[in-house]
Design an enzyme around this catalytic site. Sequence first.
Site, PDB file in Angstrom:
ATOM      1  N   PHE A  11      45.775  -3.249 148.928  1.00 55.52           N
ATOM      2  CA  PHE A  11      45.763  -1.784 148.823  1.00 55.52           C
ATOM      3  C   PHE A  11      46.980  -1.174 149.516  1.00 55.52           C
ATOM      4  CE2 PHE A  11      43.537   2.215 150.591  1.00 55.52           C
ATOM      5  CZ  PHE A  11      44.013   3.006 149.551  1.00 55.52           C
ATOM      6  N   ASN A  81      43.063 -11.962 160.709  1.00 48.03           N
ATOM      7  CA  ASN A  81      43.556 -10.850 161.516  1.00 48.03           C
ATOM      8  C   ASN A  81      44.167 -11.277 162.848  1.00 48.03           C
ATOM      9  OD1 ASN A  81      42.570  -9.173 159.493  1.00 48.03           O
ATOM     10  ND2 ASN A  81      40.643  -8.786 160.544  1.00 48.03           N
ATOM     11  N   TYR A 131      35.488  -6.992 163.412  1.00 49.52           N
ATOM     12  CA  TYR A 131      36.669  -6.504 162.700  1.00 49.52           C
ATOM     13  C   TYR A 131      37.668  -5.884 163.677  1.00 49.52           C
ATOM     14  CZ  TYR A 131      39.746  -3.422 160.170  1.00 49.52           C
ATOM     15  OH  TYR A 131      40.867  -2.784 159.731  1.00 49.52           O
ATOM     16  N   LYS A 135      41.338  -7.397 164.913  1.00 52.00           N
ATOM     17  CA  LYS A 135      42.563  -6.613 164.715  1.00 52.00           C
ATOM     18  C   LYS A 135      43.268  -6.393 166.057  1.00 52.00           C
ATOM     19  CE  LYS A 135      44.041  -5.072 161.508  1.00 52.00           C
ATOM     20  NZ  LYS A 135      45.034  -5.653 160.556  1.00 52.00           N
TER      21      LYS A 135
END
Length: 320
Positions: A11, A81, A131, A135
């Site tokens: 994206f 990540n 998540y 990150k």
Amino acid sequence: MRILVLGSSGFLGSHVTERLGATEGVRTLIGARSPGADLVVDLATARAGRLAEALAALSPDAVVNCAGAVGGDPVTLAEVNARGAAVLCAALREAAPRARLVHLGSAAEYGPGRAGETVTEEAPTRPVAPYGATKLAGTVAVTSSGLDAVVLRVGNPVGPGAPEAGLPGGLARRLHRAGGDTAEVVRLGDLSAYRDFVDVRDVARAAVLAATRPEPVPPVLNVGGGRAVRVRELVRTLVRTAGFAGRIEEAGGGSARSAAVGWQCSDITAARRALGWEPRLGLEDSLAALWASVAGGPPGRAGRAGAGGAVAAPGGGAVR
């Protein structure tokens, strides 16, 4: 200037690639898992030595890392990540130590914000789920690498091509499938949280500015819309844009990760000073472009994956 984009089919990566293609004096190099790319690589499994050999052959002046995982189990998230960012840094130190690295991080690294306040880059990082934690680990790998590197902590990106797994992209496709059916009921989770939405095209512009700026850049910069918007407002705006004639029901629930963060808003002053960047596109522009990208294709068309912050999505999913 030779700029390599990793995760170029995602994206955010696809928009960064498009923006670089329109930038004078830049040759864009494509990094992806699919054959035919200038660099075929999966950072989740890459070995630093082999990646360094490939990078040395390409000799990039800058690398924009858009590769990242937004969902899956903690192991998958950590592999992409956290480990992926560390392997990339190790390979760059060996193959192209003078290249600038622009790494796309996430506002989820900050964790819950205090209602009515914005967070600066100096704010404590308190991610509430794997998540955000993975990150953050990627950010630490980049900022401690010794490279000429900057992490762009992206808010909640929205706009054309938003993935179906997230609220804006998923809802747009559900509204498209519903068409003009006035009996259609779309049930969503709790929409009371506030998020900092930023247009994906503005994120791409920030990434290009960071990659091409000749002067030093701070190690971490927030890239967001700069204001908190209630998720319910996003839904209502998208419903109006789509001309949806059915009914939206807010059933409560949603993802635990999103429920734990009721407020998210980034201070973007540092990005304005360092890059001369600020968002140009508002939420209505973003949702109009998202709707056009969905309505122009077949119903249910899947979107592309990306990177950014977390927000409750239909069926308990999330969008970064």
